[in-house]
Design a protein around this motif. Structure first.
Motif, mmCIF file in Angstrom:
data_model
loop_
_atom_site.group_PDB
_atom_site.id
_atom_site.type_symbol
_atom_site.label_atom_id
_atom_site.label_comp_id
_atom_site.label_asym_id
_atom_site.label_seq_id
_atom_site.Cartn_x
_atom_site.Cartn_y
_atom_site.Cartn_z
ATOM 1 N N SER A 189 0.840 -1.193 0.000
ATOM 2 C CA SER A 189 0.000 0.000 0.000
ATOM 3 C C SER A 189 0.875 1.242 0.000
ATOM 4 N N ALA A 190 0.345 2.334 -0.534
ATOM 5 C CA ALA A 190 1.115 3.582 -0.620
ATOM 6 C C ALA A 190 1.575 4.084 0.750
ATOM 7 N N PRO A 191 0.703 4.094 1.790
ATOM 8 C CA PRO A 191 1.176 4.555 3.107
ATOM 9 C C PRO A 191 2.325 3.716 3.656
ATOM 10 N N LEU A 192 2.251 2.370 3.506
ATOM 11 C CA LEU A 192 3.336 1.507 3.982
ATOM 12 C C LEU A 192 4.610 1.721 3.182
ATOM 13 N N CYS A 193 4.455 2.016 1.895
ATOM 14 C CA CYS A 193 5.617 2.276 1.054
ATOM 15 C C CYS A 193 6.345 3.536 1.534
ATOM 16 N N PHE A 194 5.595 4.597 1.811
ATOM 17 C CA PHE A 194 6.217 5.833 2.291
ATOM 18 C C PHE A 194 6.782 5.653 3.700
ATOM 19 N N LEU A 195 6.159 4.789 4.496
ATOM 20 C CA LEU A 195 6.706 4.494 5.822
ATOM 21 C C LEU A 195 8.058 3.796 5.689
ATOM 22 N N GLN A 196 8.167 2.871 4.746
ATOM 23 C CA GLN A 196 9.440 2.193 4.534
ATOM 24 C C GLN A 196 10.504 3.168 4.022
ATOM 25 N N ILE A 197 10.126 4.048 3.121
ATOM 26 C CA ILE A 197 11.061 5.073 2.643
ATOM 27 C C ILE A 197 11.560 5.908 3.809
ATOM 28 N N PHE A 198 10.639 6.301 4.686
ATOM 29 C CA PHE A 198 11.011 7.089 5.859
ATOM 30 C C PHE A 198 12.030 6.340 6.719
ATOM 31 N N CYS A 199 11.767 5.065 6.986
ATOM 32 C CA CYS A 199 12.662 4.271 7.846
ATOM 33 C C CYS A 199 14.044 4.103 7.217
ATOM 34 N N LEU A 200 14.081 3.718 5.950
ATOM 35 C CA LEU A 200 15.359 3.418 5.311
ATOM 36 C C LEU A 200 16.189 4.670 5.077
ATOM 37 N N TYR A 201 15.536 5.773 4.688
ATOM 38 C CA TYR A 201 16.285 7.009 4.448
ATOM 39 C C TYR A 201 16.749 7.630 5.760
ATOM 40 N N THR A 202 15.933 7.496 6.810
ATOM 41 C CA THR A 202 16.371 7.974 8.121
ATOM 42 C C THR A 202 17.577 7.182 8.587
ATOM 43 N N TYR A 203 17.517 5.866 8.411
ATOM 44 C CA TYR A 203 18.638 5.000 8.786
ATOM 45 C C TYR A 203 19.925 5.434 8.092
ATOM 46 N N ALA A 204 19.870 5.646 6.771
ATOM 47 C CA ALA A 204 21.072 6.008 6.016
ATOM 48 C C ALA A 204 21.629 7.350 6.477
ATOM 49 N N ASN A 205 20.747 8.325 6.713
ATOM 50 C CA ASN A 205 21.199 9.649 7.141
ATOM 51 C C ASN A 205 21.767 9.620 8.556
ATOM 52 N N VAL A 206 21.075 8.943 9.473
ATOM 53 C CA VAL A 206 21.571 8.843 10.852
ATOM 54 C C VAL A 206 22.921 8.140 10.872
ATOM 55 N N GLN A 207 23.103 7.163 9.997
ATOM 56 C CA GLN A 207 24.374 6.444 9.940
ATOM 57 C C GLN A 207 25.527 7.390 9.597
ATOM 58 N N PHE A 208 25.314 8.239 8.599
ATOM 59 C CA PHE A 208 26.364 9.179 8.208
ATOM 60 C C PHE A 208 26.645 10.184 9.325
ATOM 61 N N TYR A 209 25.590 10.693 9.948
ATOM 62 C CA TYR A 209 25.775 11.628 11.065
ATOM 63 C C TYR A 209 26.531 10.950 12.202
ATOM 64 N N ASN A 210 26.153 9.717 12.499
ATOM 65 C CA ASN A 210 26.807 8.987 13.584
ATOM 66 C C ASN A 210 28.291 8.779 13.295
ATOM 67 N N LEU A 211 28.613 8.395 12.079
ATOM 68 C CA LEU A 211 30.004 8.166 11.712
ATOM 69 C C LEU A 211 30.806 9.463 11.754
ATOM 70 N N ALA A 212 30.174 10.579 11.377
ATOM 71 C CA ALA A 212 30.854 11.874 11.446
ATOM 72 C C ALA A 212 31.129 12.272 12.893
ATOM 73 N N VAL A 213 30.140 12.074 13.777
ATOM 74 C CA VAL A 213 30.312 12.396 15.197
ATOM 75 C C VAL A 213 31.392 11.511 15.813
ATOM 76 N N MET A 214 31.424 10.237 15.426
ATOM 77 C CA MET A 214 32.433 9.319 15.955
ATOM 78 C C MET A 214 33.840 9.708 15.498
ATOM 79 N N SER A 215 33.966 10.190 14.269
ATOM 80 C CA SER A 215 35.280 10.644 13.798
ATOM 81 C C SER A 215 35.719 11.887 14.563
ATOM 82 N N TYR A 216 34.778 12.781 14.858
ATOM 83 C CA TYR A 216 35.102 13.972 15.664
ATOM 84 C C TYR A 216 35.519 13.579 17.076
#
Length: 313
Positions: free
Chosen positions: A95-122
């Protein structure tokens, strides 16, 4: 064109075009994916519990690691249950709502990962380049603020991204992927997608490029200290930075593969290669990170060994 616009408002589900009929082999694939998911859950939960329950690990580096492992659980849970259902299903729709929910989860995961790795390098930059001032520069309040920023800014960015995509008028509902992703939905749009493209480019350039600069600068300074410092300093830097660098490179390559597959026509490539590239950063990273940190960081390795042996005895 007007009829296409009218029909676009009726899109209530998406169909995945990347799944192939594997017959009875789908149960084998189901078991393989299930094993991956169980291992990811067990390893990440184990390390989160180890860090939370041992006061000796309540240090900035391990708190950032805990945030990283929580994000691994979050991202894998946004994919694996969905993937397991689709493997056993004969009709690959969502369904369209579940599809956008999955997009939200996966894109949040990818972005948080980069932020986390940047903070860890600092954090590693301060620990190695300013060891005497580290405790004051990386106080508990600052650690809390950095972890909050690591999660809140990506959440806000993805909310804007999803809002722009959800407002598009779509002229189709077939996604040539194994899961929902934002760019595939945008490509289905028959209305103007200029705003979506501009925001995506701005986000990529400002946020991800900015994080890359932080990581690059931190490691240049760390390498400078390593080459000019004592043997003990070099050993400390290598032992603490190697897992982080390996995790960073692994995730960066995974995201690069995902971007390449999303932006270019991969229909000429073998189907198994396309599936591997599509799932790499969502499956290998949650497996890779806990193994790297669990095996290479001495404190975590010792505590994990004692837990395992105690449970056996």
């Amino acid at each position: 064109m007007m009829m296409m616009m009218i029909n676009s408002t009726l899109v209530s589900y998406f169909t995945f075009g990347a799944y192939v009929d594997t017959g009875m082999f789908k149960y084998l694939w189901f078991m393989i994916i299930m094993c991956f998911y169980v291992v990811i859950l067990c390893t990440n939960v184990l390390l989160i519990v180890v860090i939370c329950m041992n006061r000796s690990l309540h240090e900035p580096m391990y708190l950032f690691l805990c945030s990283l492992f929580v994000n691994e659980l979050y991202g894998s849970s946004g994919l694996f249950p969905f993937l397991l259902v689709q493997i056993l299903s004969d009709i690959h729709t969502v369904s369209a709502p579940l599809c956008f929910l999955q997009i939200f989860c996966l894109y949040t995961y990818a972005n948080v990962q980069f932020y986390n790795l940047a903070v860890m390098s600092y954090d590693r930059y301060l620990a190695i380049c300013y060891p005497l001032q580290y405790s004051t520069r990386m106080a508990f309040n600052k650690v809390t603020m950095l972890i909050a920023v690591t999660w809140l800014i990506p959440l806000l960015n993805i909310v804007v991204t999803i809002s722009l995509s959800a407002s598009l008028q779509l002229c189709g509902n077939i996604i040539d992927r194994l899961f929902c992703d934002n760019y595939s939905v945008v490509k289905l749009g028959c209305s103007d997608t200029t705003v979506n493209n501009i925001y995506g480019l701005m986000h990529t350039f400002i946020v991800l490029f900015g994080l890359a600069i932080i990581i690059f600068y931190s490691y240049m300074r760390i390498l400078r200290v390593c080459f000019s410092g004592s043997k003990q300093t070099r050993q400390k830097a290598i032992s603490t930075c190697t897992p982080h660098l390996a995790s960073l490179l692994n995730f960066s390559f995974g995201c690069f593969f995902e971007i390449i597959q999303g932006r270019f026509d991969m229909n000429g490539a073998p189907i198994m290669l396309r599936i591997f590239l599509s799932l790499y950063f969502l499956t290998c990273q949650p497996l890779f990170s806990p193994l790297m940190y669990g095996l290479n960081l001495t404190k975590i390795r010792i505590i994990c060994k004692s837990l395992v042996f105690d449970s056996i005895l």
